[in-house]
Scaffold this active site. Structure first.
Site, PDB file in Angstrom:
ATOM      1  N   GLU A   1       0.848  -1.199   0.000  1.00 31.99           N
ATOM      2  CA  GLU A   1       0.000   0.000   0.000  1.00 31.99           C
ATOM      3  C   GLU A   1       0.880   1.243   0.000  1.00 31.99           C
ATOM      4  OE1 GLU A   1      -2.709   2.459   3.213  1.00 31.99           O
ATOM      5  OE2 GLU A   1      -2.718   0.257   3.339  1.00 31.99           O
TER       6      GLU A   1
ATOM      7  N   LYS B   1     -10.426  -1.760   7.856  1.00 29.95           N
ATOM      8  CA  LYS B   1      -9.120  -1.497   8.455  1.00 29.95           C
ATOM      9  C   LYS B   1      -9.305  -0.910   9.850  1.00 29.95           C
ATOM     10  CE  LYS B   1      -5.402   1.907   7.686  1.00 29.95           C
ATOM     11  NZ  LYS B   1      -4.763   2.752   6.668  1.00 29.95           N
TER      12      LYS B   1
END
Length: 197
Positions: free
Chosen positions: A42, A128
């Site tokens: 990411e 998340k």
């Protein structure tokens, strides 16, 4: 397609987060992760010049999934996808990005800390937990108990050495960032995170 990407992130078990003060440092971090052969990475929109870096990383990624994180506007979401991002991530609920992702069939891993914030991610099936270090493993277990079936990726302040504990504690995958790049041998730390198929 989103379901396949979720499955691949779960198989990777770890999601290295590249956050750096400049593009060159971010490029170095990204290359180290790609060289280690991890399944996903990411990048973040906080990297200066991220829009120039993203297509470069995508071009060198091979089979590695490239996500764009800290996406907090539909404009950034559209740009990231146009530049090749396979999925999007945010640190907190962002309705505009959620709508964009749904309309374009893009996986959006939406962040949250409270049960209410994380409940927003239930329709997507994945969320998340951020910042995870605040509540720790006990908090992950509590949230998982009230949101059964939600695939949770705890991220934020998690040392590389603690990743196995978080996975054992119910994390779908674990986001690791600053500790991965802080001193020492990045390659050695990444090697400890590699999950063989």
């Amino acid at each position: 397609m989103s379901a396949e990407i979720v499955e691949r992130i779960g198989a990777a078990r770890v999601l290295p987060v590249v956050r750096a003060p400049d593009r060159q440092t971010a490029r170095t971090y990204a290359k180290a992760v790609l060289d280690a052969g991890l399944g996903a990475i990411e990048l973040t929109t906080t990297i200066p010049g991220w829009a120039d870096l993203l297509p470069e990383v995508v071009a060198n990624a091979g089979d590695t999934l490239i996500g764009m994180g800290t996406v907090t506007s539909a404009a950034d979401a559209a740009l990231a996808v146009a530049l090749g991002a396979h999925f999007l991530v945010s640190p907190y609920p962002v309705e505009d990005v959620r709508t964009f992702a749904r309309e374009h069939g893009i996986l959006f891993i939406e962040g949250g800390m409270t049960p209410a914030e994380l409940a927003v991610t239930v329709p997507a099936g994945i969320g998340k937990l951020f910042p995870a270090h605040v509540g720790g493993l006990a908090y992950l277990k509590s949230v998982s108990a009230i949101l059964p079936g939600l695939k949770i990726i705890p991220t934020g302040g998690i040392p590389v050495a603690d990743v196995p504990d978080w996975l054992a504690g119910g994390a779908f995958a674990v986001g690791v960032g600053s500790d991965l790049y802080a001193g020492g041998d990045i390659s050695a730390k990444l090697a400890t995170l590699k999950v063989d198929d």
